[in-house]
Motif scaffolding. Sequence first.
Motif, short mmCIF file in Angstrom:
data_model
loop_
_atom_site.label_atom_id
_atom_site.label_comp_id
_atom_site.label_asym_id
_atom_site.label_seq_id
_atom_site.Cartn_x
_atom_site.Cartn_y
_atom_site.Cartn_z
N PRO B 102 49.78 -8.94 18.60
CA PRO B 102 48.60 -9.69 18.15
C PRO B 102 47.42 -9.67 19.12
O PRO B 102 46.40 -10.31 18.80
CB PRO B 102 49.14 -11.11 18.02
CG PRO B 102 50.18 -11.21 19.08
CD PRO B 102 50.78 -9.83 19.17
N TRP B 103 47.51 -9.01 20.25
CA TRP B 103 46.40 -9.10 21.21
C TRP B 103 45.05 -8.69 20.62
O TRP B 103 44.02 -9.21 21.02
CB TRP B 103 46.69 -8.24 22.46
CG TRP B 103 47.93 -8.65 23.21
CD1 TRP B 103 48.56 -9.85 23.15
CD2 TRP B 103 48.66 -7.87 24.15
NE1 TRP B 103 49.66 -9.86 23.99
CE2 TRP B 103 49.74 -8.66 24.61
CE3 TRP B 103 48.54 -6.57 24.66
CZ2 TRP B 103 50.67 -8.21 25.55
CZ3 TRP B 103 49.46 -6.10 25.58
CH2 TRP B 103 50.51 -6.92 26.03
N ASP B 104 45.09 -7.72 19.72
CA ASP B 104 43.83 -7.19 19.17
C ASP B 104 43.59 -7.65 17.73
O ASP B 104 42.81 -7.04 17.00
CB ASP B 104 43.86 -5.65 19.22
CG ASP B 104 43.94 -5.12 20.63
OD1 ASP B 104 43.43 -5.80 21.54
OD2 ASP B 104 44.53 -4.05 20.84
N LYS B 105 44.26 -8.70 17.35
CA LYS B 105 44.13 -9.18 15.97
C LYS B 105 42.73 -9.76 15.75
O LYS B 105 42.20 -10.48 16.61
CB LYS B 105 45.17 -10.27 15.74
CG LYS B 105 45.77 -10.24 14.36
CD LYS B 105 47.03 -11.09 14.30
CE LYS B 105 47.24 -11.58 12.89
NZ LYS B 105 48.54 -12.31 12.80
N VAL B 106 42.14 -9.44 14.62
CA VAL B 106 40.81 -9.98 14.28
C VAL B 106 40.85 -10.48 12.84
O VAL B 106 41.72 -10.09 12.06
CB VAL B 106 39.71 -8.90 14.40
CG1 VAL B 106 39.53 -8.46 15.83
CG2 VAL B 106 40.03 -7.71 13.50
N SER B 107 39.90 -11.33 12.54
CA SER B 107 39.85 -11.84 11.16
C SER B 107 39.20 -10.81 10.25
O SER B 107 39.54 -10.70 9.08
CB SER B 107 39.07 -13.16 11.12
OG SER B 107 37.85 -13.01 11.81
N ASP B 108 38.30 -10.02 10.79
CA ASP B 108 37.54 -9.10 9.93
C ASP B 108 37.84 -7.65 10.32
O ASP B 108 37.21 -7.06 11.20
CB ASP B 108 36.03 -9.39 10.10
CG ASP B 108 35.18 -8.55 9.16
OD1 ASP B 108 35.71 -7.59 8.55
OD2 ASP B 108 33.98 -8.83 9.06
N LEU B 109 38.81 -7.05 9.62
CA LEU B 109 39.20 -5.68 9.95
C LEU B 109 38.10 -4.68 9.64
O LEU B 109 37.96 -3.65 10.32
CB LEU B 109 40.48 -5.30 9.19
CG LEU B 109 41.77 -5.89 9.78
CD1 LEU B 109 42.94 -5.63 8.83
CD2 LEU B 109 42.03 -5.27 11.14
N GLY B 110 37.33 -4.98 8.63
CA GLY B 110 36.23 -4.09 8.27
C GLY B 110 35.23 -3.98 9.40
O GLY B 110 34.78 -2.88 9.76
N ALA B 111 34.93 -5.10 10.01
CA ALA B 111 33.99 -5.10 11.13
C ALA B 111 34.55 -4.29 12.29
O ALA B 111 33.83 -3.58 12.99
CB ALA B 111 33.71 -6.54 11.58
N LEU B 112 35.87 -4.42 12.48
CA LEU B 112 36.50 -3.68 13.57
C LEU B 112 36.42 -2.18 13.33
O LEU B 112 36.07 -1.40 14.22
CB LEU B 112 37.97 -4.13 13.70
CG LEU B 112 38.75 -3.55 14.87
CD1 LEU B 112 38.08 -3.83 16.20
CD2 LEU B 112 40.18 -4.11 14.88
N LYS B 113 36.71 -1.78 12.11
CA LYS B 113 36.67 -0.36 11.79
C LYS B 113 35.26 0.18 11.96
O LYS B 113 35.05 1.27 12.48
CB LYS B 113 37.17 -0.14 10.36
CG LYS B 113 37.46 1.33 10.11
CD LYS B 113 38.11 1.62 8.79
CE LYS B 113 38.39 3.13 8.71
NZ LYS B 113 38.83 3.52 7.37
#
Lengths: 430, 430, 430, 430
Positions: B102-113
């Motif tokens: 979970p260290w890199d877990k984010v709420s918005d995967l689209g933003a991450l991509k």
Amino acid sequence: MTLMISTSVLDAENASRRDALTRDYESLGDRLARRGIDIDAVKAKVAAYGVAVPSWGVGTGGTRFARFPGPGEPRNIFDKLEDCAVIQQLTRATPAVSLHIPWDKVSDLGALKEKGSALGLSFDAMNSNTFSDAPGQAHSYKFGSLSHTDSATRRQAIEHNLECVEIGKALGSKALTVWVGDGSNFPGQSNFTRAFERYLDSMKAVYAALPDDWRIFTEHKMFEPAFYSTVVQDWGTNYLIAQELGPKAFCLVDLGHHAPNVNIEMIVARLIQFKKLGGFHFNDSKYGDDDLDTGSIDPYRLFLVFNELVDAETRAANGFDPAHMLDQSHNVTDPIESLMTSAMEVGRAYAQALIVDRKALAGYQEENDALMASETLKTAFRTDVEPILATARLENDGAIAPVAAYRASGYRARVAAERPAVAGGGGGIV
Amino acid sequence: MTLMISTSVLDAENASRRDALTRDYESLGDRLARRGIDIDAVKAKVAAYGVAVPSWGVGTGGTRFARFPGPGEPRNIFDKLEDCAVIQQLTRATPAVSLHIPWDKVSDLGALKEKGSALGLSFDAMNSNTFSDAPGQAHSYKFGSLSHTDSATRRQAIEHNLECVEIGKALGSKALTVWVGDGSNFPGQSNFTRAFERYLDSMKAVYAALPDDWRIFTEHKMFEPAFYSTVVQDWGTNYLIAQELGPKAFCLVDLGHHAPNVNIEMIVARLIQFKKLGGFHFNDSKYGDDDLDTGSIDPYRLFLVFNELVDAETRAANGFDPAHMLDQSHNVTDPIESLMTSAMEVGRAYAQALIVDRKALAGYQEENDALMASETLKTAFRTDVEPILATARLENDGAIAPVAAYRASGYRARVAAERPAVAGGGGGIV
Amino acid sequence: MTLMISTSVLDAENASRRDALTRDYESLGDRLARRGIDIDAVKAKVAAYGVAVPSWGVGTGGTRFARFPGPGEPRNIFDKLEDCAVIQQLTRATPAVSLHIPWDKVSDLGALKEKGSALGLSFDAMNSNTFSDAPGQAHSYKFGSLSHTDSATRRQAIEHNLECVEIGKALGSKALTVWVGDGSNFPGQSNFTRAFERYLDSMKAVYAALPDDWRIFTEHKMFEPAFYSTVVQDWGTNYLIAQELGPKAFCLVDLGHHAPNVNIEMIVARLIQFKKLGGFHFNDSKYGDDDLDTGSIDPYRLFLVFNELVDAETRAANGFDPAHMLDQSHNVTDPIESLMTSAMEVGRAYAQALIVDRKALAGYQEENDALMASETLKTAFRTDVEPILATARLENDGAIAPVAAYRASGYRARVAAERPAVAGGGGGIV
Amino acid sequence: MTLMISTSVLDAENASRRDALTRDYESLGDRLARRGIDIDAVKAKVAAYGVAVPSWGVGTGGTRFARFPGPGEPRNIFDKLEDCAVIQQLTRATPAVSLHIPWDKVSDLGALKEKGSALGLSFDAMNSNTFSDAPGQAHSYKFGSLSHTDSATRRQAIEHNLECVEIGKALGSKALTVWVGDGSNFPGQSNFTRAFERYLDSMKAVYAALPDDWRIFTEHKMFEPAFYSTVVQDWGTNYLIAQELGPKAFCLVDLGHHAPNVNIEMIVARLIQFKKLGGFHFNDSKYGDDDLDTGSIDPYRLFLVFNELVDAETRAANGFDPAHMLDQSHNVTDPIESLMTSAMEVGRAYAQALIVDRKALAGYQEENDALMASETLKTAFRTDVEPILATARLENDGAIAPVAAYRASGYRARVAAERPAVAGGGGGIV
């Protein structure tokens, strides 16, 4: 049956120790009963247990720097069998001998088998030798044997293994153990993949000729005589071999053939789980393949190995039927004394593993009670089971104290007088 | 595309080194040509090569005794991606980032991509974490995860892996890497066989949910965090896992996860031969899982690993397609500098392996000319291929001297000003 | 002076490589100049550097399992000196030979000295042998020599060392190297303290007889031939010995005699700092005392050792004057080729250490710039200094490519015709 | 005196085991008497023996990957002392506690001393901490402490050690233990010689301030937290330190701080012989500094260490007065249970070493009867001395079965209710 040690010596020795043993056995029985263990049942299992003795083990071993022979070195396999018979008579724990070809090659196999029978010894797994050159050998194994780049050399090594099977068939053996020294001393000297392909092809040829009721054991070793890479370097490769060869192929575990710090008992568990544990070469070690006396360096490790074996035995693990053999180099002791002591150490580890409270252990494991799980093993290991072993020996006509009885018998002095002294050797190989 | 380092700084840095590089490249080309090697062909292969960067690698690592953070530590995966983009911009050798959940877990995967795309970074293998407890987690991994005796804990660990796959799917990843710390600290604490059965059952559940075009990598490790036994302790066990799971399952080799003295390049060769090499976690080590910078301790060993990879590539070994990733702990350096240097070391080993005269080598191996076989490898290793690497970087808009360019850019000071300092931690875990 | 290899062969070989070498030397000089290094100054130091060759190294070595001799094995020390002369003629890096007594014992020391002179070879440290029994020896070393419990055996071992000194005096040697195999194979076999007291007493007797201008080197080793404990097991004990004996006593470091993972270059630094570094037995190893060719397994480690030596040389460390010797076992190569290659590897590590930017390094160390400190060493190590070594050889009348020249000369075939083949041996020591 | 466990619980527990213990003690006494050993004399020595407990040991340990706290973790040194008092009450083998500064720093030293007295605990060696940064610390130890290149940092580390001495003086301690993590992660990062010079200078400043009746213990460790080199890496360097500092300086041996395969009992013997053995940090290990429970992995090795200690005690070795302390990391057990069990393991090894037949052993050693020497040790080791230990505890008002009594007491649940749960931590340090 020919007895090498006179029964009068043995009886006198036992007589002097019998009363104390009886008291100790009773007292131990009392303590075990408190833990819910029937001492007689343990004794019966121990009495039925045996470990094979390697024929080469009764000679003095050495290192590349020197060999310092002792008095009365056996001159041939017949002498060796007599020494082995002493071990079996006194310990009643070594009913079989494992031969090494060509070291134990004889012209008259019938005579050899008869000699074994007369001494009450049977023949365990045959061991081939393609790690040294026999005089007059057509192709040298300097650069490998079963994995050699030259097909004629590989063929020669295959034929040698087939000859070992033939000899073994004549003697009643049921297994072939293959250990090769093949490997390399320089990065680049050998192509790992091609060498292993060649090895597998050769082994398939050997496997194809194996009788239906035989097993073949392959033995891995991290290093020595090859010092950069070894073809069968670890249990992973050994497992691949057994898998490639087929259902009669199994992995042999020599306790001294692993990398530093490796958890050997876990390897044993994995091989049992995947039905490929063939058996053991027991010994002990501190640094490398030291071939020290079993249990002399880390007796708890030996116990932990037997803990796995008894665990598998208890749950009747599918395909579990390992062969047990000693494989040691006796450089500074009387080999007979070392082999007797080591056979007893193996029996001791077995007895200790038998008295582990497995039900309690399983419970602690389930609850992750690490401390009590550890203590459960330690309690069994700490128990001095010597009275069980000694009573089992005594009831089987062996010695309560085998080394004392052996020394009292004067056997070594007798054979020293009969067998001429041999040269040391080894001193020029550095 | 967003560039983290200004091109004017980079251009100035490159300008000051370009002439010398041209001369060095020509002179090396001349020497290689004498050996029958086309330097441009090597450069093309090197230019096309990349190694993934672990997201956690851009933070400062530590030990159980202490962690000493540096300035400008990334606060979250977005900061981490920016640091990774610096590495890629300057080295042009690290086009992908490997995430840790979970260290890199984010709420918005689209933003991450999107952030990754903007920075020119793709997403490599996903890494699950069942070796520590996340806040609020229902079941603790103190006594194991995928192999835990409690089925609810195992189920939780399985679900976590499935979640990693889901996240990875959204990001374009195509692989899941599973490393567990499961094991024991005491003999007896764990039943080796039952623990491995439970592990395999859990992994089968994960495997069953794997998309068709994904691979799953399992990683073995000798010890730490468990100090007596580890469930996936070596490549032998790792191979069994890959075999039990099926064709999408492969073994991951971390260079620091083996017993002392083990021949790692040979393990690599075996896994290639049996079509189960999944890839690497590159780093270097002297004692244990030291997670030091790749090539900093034993660069020849790294070269020998790449020698196996290029050998397999050259003969187009069946099923050969390993993933390459760095996995290091940067305790005393600027993580960006360490990762750039390590990525270059990996490229260097690859380039050196590419210029091995494989035809000559095969001949020496066939003839057992150990010395010349060794010298053939040493000759390639001794060649200073830096001009090839630097030219490849330059032609790809990277830096001739990435560390110098990075220092000249002032990036670290800039992020130190933006990102608040973090506490050290670790000091109470002894 | 007698030349073993005809100059016409050598000249032809060199002629074919001279032009390329000139170009490579110039190009390297250009690159080094950019780093502020004068290539000719480095070449001069390399040209003046030499490493001693062990007389026993020109024979084929073996293991306890087997020895596989090659063609043309030297029959005695005179043959050995000729082989050593080949090595020196072609590499110009091995001007001295180290003898082993009793293996190299002769009746006519004058003839031996003359033979050395004629071949341009001097005599380095003398090596005693109390780890094997010579034929007819009164007391066996089976249970130790200088530390034996029996005083007569200790006396015999002392006398043998004194004899070595006498022989050395006649030959112009200035040092005695003492390595003993004394130790134990079982816990309890030896009392560590008493054994070490006896060892120290014996060594004091040897030390007392040492000429004023001689040094005595003691050599530690972790294990083998003893497999549980060794009297001089590590550098700590070795240091205590040198301290107890006095100012002429120093510690010898054999690169293969340490525990797994040990940082050897650090031991070298400590011994230099405390003025007790006597010298080296160079070789390489992967597992134990493998006695592989120097630099063949971990060339960076060899470089790091030389980095300490050049550091000490640069700061003119007080009392720093180590002796350099090769000590290897050539089991699968032509020993002459291995020794030439190894001598060159030692020279290579020296040259690489000479071009370390020590001023920059000191700065990075002061500032704790770990990454740049590491890169400073790596930059030197990565430099292909072969043109420097080859030019130094060429200018000293040696070979640009010693192995190629040696093969072209047909020397091995010539001596194979002259020297009768020897038996393998070793096969019975397991 | 405050008792943490109610005597009624304890009495009930003991009552249920007393009869069996009496029988076992008698039976063991009978067997020992046959070997000429007076069981009561052994019991008296065991009863007088104690090992110090580390204050940090009563908290749950962890790894760089994670820490999984247990219920009722002590919040401060007062809580820790209470946990230590439980251990002492039940085992009667841990009369002293060793503190760690700054972890155990308090504002009111008088209150701390009083608390110790009330609980019947004294204060053993003080431990300084310069391997992690305390909040608000002026200079970071990221790049070293006593050997740091920066003199202000070194000064800070010196001052911290002096403060530890001051605190210790107030508490009645008589020794300072110094372990530093100083070292390097990259070749070149540190100049071995200069770093050691700086370390020695700093230690001389600490030594100068040591009270006359104090001793200073330095502790070596092969690796971790530094992974390429460690300033005090082995006993050789540790001995040099003790020698340089003076007569109040001694070497501390932690059983887990050595290279793989190293013979630790031999190091102990050497340090005794040269009068520099300061004491021990007892624990066990399989791979590195695993800090496992003493005797849980290799109990025979622990016995062999005690065999050296009893040998020295028996011959009244000059200057022999080692300090005994446990130093373990309890990651998966209740720390109180682990420390009790470990204290008993230390006592067990001591008792086993006491019953070695030293006269017979000396005779076998003199005659090189390796097998009987080994058997003499094994016979002592195999003896189940638990009845001696349990009787000694019982007669000292402790528990026959400390873990059972502890579990029956409900102490853990009680403190879990009183002490709030703590967070796990550690998960971000990879």
